[in-house]
Design an enzyme around this catalytic site. Structure first.
Site, short mmCIF file in Angstrom:
data_model
loop_
_atom_site.label_atom_id
_atom_site.label_comp_id
_atom_site.label_asym_id
_atom_site.label_seq_id
_atom_site.Cartn_x
_atom_site.Cartn_y
_atom_site.Cartn_z
N ASN A 44 28.95 12.35 47.44
CA ASN A 44 29.62 13.38 48.24
C ASN A 44 28.79 14.66 48.41
O ASN A 44 28.87 15.31 49.44
CB ASN A 44 31.00 13.68 47.68
CG ASN A 44 30.97 14.17 46.26
OD1 ASN A 44 30.00 13.93 45.54
ND2 ASN A 44 32.00 14.86 45.86
N PRO B 185 19.90 8.80 42.75
CA PRO B 185 21.03 9.20 43.59
C PRO B 185 21.93 8.00 43.87
O PRO B 185 21.57 6.86 43.57
CB PRO B 185 20.36 9.67 44.88
CG PRO B 185 19.08 8.90 44.94
CD PRO B 185 18.65 8.66 43.52
N GLU C 110 30.49 14.23 34.70
CA GLU C 110 31.23 14.95 35.75
C GLU C 110 31.98 13.88 36.54
O GLU C 110 31.40 13.24 37.42
CB GLU C 110 30.25 15.69 36.66
CG GLU C 110 29.59 16.89 36.02
CD GLU C 110 30.56 18.03 35.78
OE1 GLU C 110 31.70 17.99 36.29
OE2 GLU C 110 30.18 18.97 35.07
N GLU D 42 28.41 21.93 33.84
CA GLU D 42 27.27 22.24 34.69
C GLU D 42 27.38 23.70 35.11
O GLU D 42 28.42 24.32 34.96
CB GLU D 42 27.26 21.32 35.92
CG GLU D 42 27.11 19.87 35.50
CD GLU D 42 26.63 18.93 36.57
OE1 GLU D 42 27.28 18.87 37.63
OE2 GLU D 42 25.62 18.25 36.34
N THR E 33 33.00 4.38 36.13
CA THR E 33 31.55 4.36 35.86
C THR E 33 31.23 5.21 34.64
O THR E 33 30.43 4.82 33.79
CB THR E 33 30.77 4.87 37.09
OG1 THR E 33 31.12 4.06 38.21
CG2 THR E 33 29.28 4.81 36.88
N CYS F 42 35.52 15.95 44.22
CA CYS F 42 36.11 15.57 42.93
C CYS F 42 37.20 16.54 42.47
O CYS F 42 38.18 16.13 41.86
CB CYS F 42 35.00 15.54 41.89
SG CYS F 42 34.05 17.07 41.86
P1 NAD Z 1 30.56 5.85 41.37
O1 NAD Z 1 31.10 5.99 40.00
O2 NAD Z 1 30.84 4.61 42.11
O3 NAD Z 1 28.96 5.98 41.34
C1 NAD Z 1 28.32 7.11 40.80
C2 NAD Z 1 26.88 6.77 40.48
O4 NAD Z 1 26.84 5.89 39.36
C3 NAD Z 1 26.13 6.05 41.60
O5 NAD Z 1 24.82 6.55 41.68
C4 NAD Z 1 26.13 4.60 41.14
O6 NAD Z 1 25.06 3.83 41.64
C5 NAD Z 1 26.01 4.78 39.65
N1 NAD Z 1 26.47 3.66 38.82
C6 NAD Z 1 27.44 2.75 39.11
N2 NAD Z 1 27.58 1.90 38.06
C7 NAD Z 1 26.70 2.28 37.11
C8 NAD Z 1 26.41 1.81 35.79
N3 NAD Z 1 27.04 0.77 35.26
N4 NAD Z 1 25.46 2.47 35.09
C9 NAD Z 1 24.82 3.54 35.60
N5 NAD Z 1 25.07 4.02 36.84
C10 NAD Z 1 26.00 3.40 37.59
O7 NAD Z 1 31.03 7.15 42.14
P2 NAD Z 1 30.91 7.49 43.68
O8 NAD Z 1 31.83 6.57 44.41
O9 NAD Z 1 29.48 7.55 44.07
O10 NAD Z 1 31.46 8.97 43.73
C11 NAD Z 1 32.82 9.27 43.76
C12 NAD Z 1 33.33 9.65 42.40
O11 NAD Z 1 32.53 10.68 41.85
C13 NAD Z 1 34.74 10.19 42.45
O12 NAD Z 1 35.49 9.66 41.39
C14 NAD Z 1 34.55 11.68 42.28
O13 NAD Z 1 35.65 12.35 41.76
C15 NAD Z 1 33.36 11.73 41.37
N6 NAD Z 1 32.69 13.03 41.49
C16 NAD Z 1 32.78 13.93 40.46
C17 NAD Z 1 32.17 15.18 40.55
C18 NAD Z 1 32.26 16.19 39.45
O14 NAD Z 1 31.45 17.11 39.43
N7 NAD Z 1 33.18 16.09 38.52
C19 NAD Z 1 31.47 15.50 41.71
C20 NAD Z 1 31.40 14.57 42.74
C21 NAD Z 1 32.01 13.34 42.62
#
Ligand code: NAD
Length: 485
Positions: free
Chosen positions: A157, A181, A254, A459, A236, A288
């Site tokens: 995002n 990323p 996060e 952060e 994740t 998020c």
């Molecule tokens: P996601 O959990 O699907 O993926 C996040 C990252 O983790 C990606 O780069 C992905 O390739 C990687 N990943 C997936 N499986 C993994 C594993 N087993 N080991 C290591 N890395 C792995 O999340 P998304 O769909 O990309 O993003 C949306 C989510 O992120 C939402 O839940 C949102 O709330 C959260 N988010 C949180 C914040 C915050 O600061 N708290 C900010 C932005 C987004």
């Protein structure tokens, strides 16, 4: 209306290892422009050997970087922030292509916030000091040391902002980083790597690997990695935290949320409606910390819904490269499908659709449900799309209990003109950040992070320094050694 020309999005190569752009040796990774679905860049994932190459380059370069005067490290980051500002338009355009977010947003929110982080931590670098603890003759002093190689893993995002928020505190503390990323948005961070090099960062200190979850998993368990900072979903986060635990690695998590926004009947209705819009629909709702559970005090509920619907009528949905567009597409068809399924569930569960709905193609319009109940799917689960649930409440004690009855705790908001109640609510709400009469403002000066399932660590702000360093105690004896035998 001005529709800007789409830039060429294909990078020189997919990865960035040891100061050089290199092609990945893993599976293909096509990058789609969310608005049209067309492939705008073709990348390759890193192979497992390339992940190891990146961490080895980071480990080799890190000691010399850590040995520099902190002010010298800070200077590199501040220079990188300047380059980002000089290239603001080019970077905003690329971020729009990568994420589909309107150019209106990427110009002001994404890279500018990343530049703030580089500037802030660059300036902070030279102020980090240890403690001297007097022991009546003997004394102890502390040193805040680098951890070594840090892994950063990002969500889609805010891809470039996330990379800057992680890299800036990590690098000023003398760490090296390998960043992966999201596979959905791999482009911006390659620009960051180039900019850091141009700003004078030594080769190997910031590396980029690309790939899906498996590449992230390989990075997390790499023996050279001392810390993992993830921005992503709770599911994740649970996997990554568990994998990191095996090597006793430090973590920052996060994660997601289902944050409450509480609006009392003494609030400025116009401001509260504006905040509810920003708290749910900015970045097409893909934020998020969004306040997706909007609790409105009974007396003002009809007026709130009426004004909200009126204001949403004028939202401009469409081409993200059109400067007038306020609401862009969802990042991918998969994510749009998940959002639509949640909207259908909300209707099936009996919530009342006030505006919005399924939308078409890449677009889901701002969607508002009223008459939502705490037990409904749309009120319990993070949807990560433009879907607001409006709930009504009678009094403060009730709304605190209901707002806190969630496994998440990323953020919360309260609207009231009663100063004492604002602070009472801020204290009572279980959240890493609480806004009073505002929502979703995350200046670099303030710590940001979650409680409960929303995560661990912070952060931004000086607090982030603690999450990218460790304390060493040095005991200094000033007398003799008194051994008992
Ligand atoms: P996601 O959990 O699907 O993926 C996040 C990252 O983790 C990606 O780069 C992905 O390739 C990687 N990943 C997936 N499986 C993994 C594993 N087993 N080991 C290591 N890395 C792995 O999340 P998304 O769909 O990309 O993003 C949306 C989510 O992120 C939402 O839940 C949102 O709330 C959260 N988010 C949180 C914040 C915050 O600061 N708290 C900010 C932005 C987004």
């Amino acid at each position: 209306m001005t529709v800007l020309a789409a830039p060429d999005a294909q990078p020189k190569a997919s990865l960035y290892i040891n100061g050089v752009a290199v092609e990945g040796q893993g599976a293909e990774l096509a990058v789609h422009y969310p608005y049209t679905g067309e492939v705008i860049a073709s990348l390759r994932e890193a192979s497992t050997a390339q992940v190891a190459e990146a961490t080895a380059a980071a480990a080799a370069a890190q000691p010399a970087w850590a040995a520099l005067r902190p002010i010298e490290r800070g200077r590199v980051l501040i220079r990188a922030a300047q380059i980002i500002r000089e290239r603001a338009e080019e970077l905003a355009l690329l971020e729009t292509m990568d994420t589909g977010k309107p150019i209106q947003e990427t110009r002001v929110a994404d890279w500018p916030s990343g530049a703030d982080a580089l500037e802030y931590f660059g300036g902070l670098a030279a102020t980090v000091t240890g403690q001297m603890i007097p022991l009546g003759g003997d004394f102890v002093y502390t040193i805040r040391e680098a951890l070594g190689v840090c892994a950063g893993i990002g969500a889609w995002n805010y891809p470039s902002q996330i990379a800057c928020w992680k890299a800036a505190p990590a690098l000023v503390m003398g760490n090296a980083m390998v960043f992966k990323p999201s596979e959905e948005t791999p482009l911006g961070v390659l620009k960051l790597a180039e900019i850091l090099t141009e700003a004078g960062l030594p080769a190997g200190i910031f590396n980029v690997v690309q790939g899906r979850g498996a590449v992230g998993a390989a990075l997390v368990t790499d023996p050279l990695v001392a810390k993992v900072s993830l921005t992503g979903s709770v599911a994740t986060g649970q996997k990554v935290y568990a994998a990191a635990a095996e090597g006793m690695r430090h973590v920052t998590m996060e994660l997601g949320g289902k944050s409450p926004l509480v609006i009392f009947d003494d609030a400025s209705l116009e401001d509260a409606v504006g905040a509810a819009i920003l708290a749910n629909f900015y970045s097409s709702g893909q934020i998020c910390s969004n306040g997706t559970r909007v609790f409105v005090q009974e007396g003002i509920l009809p007026a709130f819904l009426e004004r909200l619907s009126q204001r949403l009528e004028s939202v401009k949905i469409g081409d993200p490269l059109d400067e007038d567009t306020q609401h862009g597409p969802i990042v991918s068809p998969v994510q749009a499908g998940k959002i639509r399924a949640a909207i259908a569930k909300g209707e099936a569960e009996g919530a009342r659709l006030v505006c919005g709905g399924q939308g078409e193609g890449a677009f889901v319009p701002p969607t508002v449900f009223a008459d939502a109940g705490d037990e409904m799917f749309i009120v319990r689960e993070e949807i990560f799309g433009p879907v607001m649930s409006v709930l009504s409440f009678a009094d403060e004690a009730e709304v605190v209990a209901r707002a806190n009855a969630s496994p998440y705790g990323l953020a919360a908001g309260v609207f009231t003109r009663d100063l004492a109640r604002g602070h009472r609510m801020a204290a009572a709400l279980q959240a890493g950040t609480t806004w009073i009469n505002a929502y979703n403002l995350t200046p670099v000066e303030a710590p940001f992070g979650g409680v409960k399932l929303s995560g661990f660590g912070r952060e931004n702000s000086a607090a982030a320094i603690e999450h990218y360093s460790q304390l060493k105690s040095v005991y200094v004896a000033t007398g003799g050694v008194d051994a008992p035998y």
